[in-house]
Design an enzyme around this catalytic site. Sequence first.
Site, PDB file in Angstrom:
ATOM      1  N   GLU A   1       0.845  -1.183   0.000  1.00  0.00           N
ATOM      2  CA  GLU A   1       0.000   0.000   0.000  1.00  0.00           C
ATOM      3  C   GLU A   1       0.890   1.245   0.000  1.00  0.00           C
ATOM      4  O   GLU A   1       2.099   1.142   0.229  1.00  0.00           O
ATOM      5  CB  GLU A   1      -0.922  -0.010   1.225  1.00  0.00           C
ATOM      6  CG  GLU A   1      -1.882  -1.194   1.224  1.00  0.00           C
ATOM      7  CD  GLU A   1      -2.874  -1.158   2.384  1.00  0.00           C
ATOM      8  OE1 GLU A   1      -2.797  -0.223   3.209  1.00  0.00           O
ATOM      9  OE2 GLU A   1      -3.720  -2.075   2.451  1.00  0.00           O
TER      10      GLU A   1
ATOM     11  N   GLU B   1       9.071  -7.667  -4.417  1.00  0.00           N
ATOM     12  CA  GLU B   1       8.889  -8.881  -3.603  1.00  0.00           C
ATOM     13  C   GLU B   1       9.761  -8.875  -2.342  1.00  0.00           C
ATOM     14  O   GLU B   1      10.304  -9.892  -1.925  1.00  0.00           O
ATOM     15  CB  GLU B   1       9.182 -10.138  -4.426  1.00  0.00           C
ATOM     16  CG  GLU B   1       8.429 -10.171  -5.724  1.00  0.00           C
ATOM     17  CD  GLU B   1       7.329 -11.205  -5.765  1.00  0.00           C
ATOM     18  OE1 GLU B   1       7.279 -12.075  -4.898  1.00  0.00           O
ATOM     19  OE2 GLU B   1       6.520 -11.119  -6.686  1.00  0.00           O
TER      20      GLU B   1
ATOM     21  N   GLN C   1      29.477  -1.208 -19.286  1.00  0.00           N
ATOM     22  CA  GLN C   1      30.873  -0.761 -19.304  1.00  0.00           C
ATOM     23  C   GLN C   1      31.642  -1.417 -20.448  1.00  0.00           C
ATOM     24  O   GLN C   1      32.441  -0.766 -21.140  1.00  0.00           O
ATOM     25  CB  GLN C   1      31.533  -1.087 -17.965  1.00  0.00           C
ATOM     26  CG  GLN C   1      32.933  -0.516 -17.798  1.00  0.00           C
ATOM     27  CD  GLN C   1      32.926   0.988 -17.654  1.00  0.00           C
ATOM     28  OE1 GLN C   1      31.922   1.574 -17.257  1.00  0.00           O
ATOM     29  NE2 GLN C   1      34.036   1.626 -17.989  1.00  0.00           N
TER      30      GLN C   1
ATOM     31  N   ARG D   1      33.843  -6.484 -31.778  1.00  0.00           N
ATOM     32  CA  ARG D   1      34.476  -5.167 -31.760  1.00  0.00           C
ATOM     33  C   ARG D   1      35.999  -5.292 -31.801  1.00  0.00           C
ATOM     34  O   ARG D   1      36.591  -5.979 -30.966  1.00  0.00           O
ATOM     35  CB  ARG D   1      34.033  -4.432 -30.497  1.00  0.00           C
ATOM     36  CG  ARG D   1      34.695  -3.074 -30.281  1.00  0.00           C
ATOM     37  CD  ARG D   1      34.120  -2.020 -31.158  1.00  0.00           C
ATOM     38  NE  ARG D   1      34.508  -0.687 -30.685  1.00  0.00           N
ATOM     39  CZ  ARG D   1      34.370   0.414 -31.398  1.00  0.00           C
ATOM     40  NH1 ARG D   1      33.857   0.346 -32.614  1.00  0.00           N
ATOM     41  NH2 ARG D   1      34.734   1.589 -30.905  1.00  0.00           N
TER      42      ARG D   1
END
Length: 395
Positions: free
Chosen positions: A139, A374, A347, A279
Amino acid sequence: MPDPIPAYGPRPVERRLPTEEARDLLGLVREVIEREVKPKAAVEEEAGHFPRDLFRLLSESGLLGLPYSDEFGGGDQPYEVYLQVLEELAAARLTVGLGVSVHTLACHALAGFGSKEQRAEHLPAMLGGGLLGAYCLSEPASGSDAAAMRTRAVRDGGDWVLDGTKAWITHGGVADFYTVLARTGVEGPRGISAFLVPGDAPGLSAAAPERKMGMKGSPTAQVHLDGVRIPDSRRLGEEGQGFSIALAALDSGRLGIAACAVGVAQAALDEALAFTADRQQFGRPLADFQGLRFMLADMATAIEAGRALYLAAARLRDAGLPFSKEAAMAKLFCTDAAMKVATDAVQLLGGYGYTVDFPAERYMREAKVLQIVEGTNQIQRVVIARQLAGPETRR
């Protein structure tokens, strides 16, 4: 001849499933993911689109009731299997994986504490009839202190009348049914009961969805109950038993969050592996550089440790043994690991990781919420410490 193992890049997660049926189930899940989830995930999340039709498909495919009895339309699968399905779904799109976990949580009170007549009347539609559930515990003024709730249910003849506001409700406004915890008696945990409230009940409404950092495709909203009248036949369990019902549901739900966290972390690692393999810098792949290789190794180790932890807790649950402490440990460790792995993935991608053109930034934003829902990770530490050292001394 088997395909050669690539020098770099992600590899499929090897699952250790107990039965041929479970292996077939996972194959179905991966087909649905490749066809229905992955192609739309990035675009729909960016647009804040909730995939309601996908949840209907999951229901029709038997994937919304996996850990529940086949007597009422469930999949009758052990939690060990169900959680690995959740991990796969969350890796593809957290809105879907977490949505299945929340729906399973919403069914828990009825499946575990409802009468046979209640289960026969409602569970088949909830597990396989295309319905979607939500769980209403928190709530605006009682989050971690759930026993301080102010939502009330008052008897009126053979009915109950519910008034109050629930907050941070996943599927708020789109759910077909709500498992609602409300105060029916004295203050504190002993005066709370559980109710099954239809999504179209007069007096039930939802506020505008919260504007969130991540999981934009999953609606999270306040749910208002203004004189909502339901018959006593929709009260679940005994009057005053609601808080213990809620805690039992949360133990299982925390394992769902742990599995989702490992899924997000695995997706982030896979993205980092693919990027660093492709890359090129200084004439060779990024994955050749020792400093980055060590980061990848740490990420993979954290994921495997988290996966082992949630599966160990699931096996305790499947064996009917206490697992509350282990569930809290799994939720704590897996969600913290997911946040670290997702941050490291950003990163490793450098500037590209900070753009929405690559999913790493989405994984990072999504991982954060798993440390909160939770039961925050601070609350998980409270739960674990109580199991280890007993309740705190009150002076």
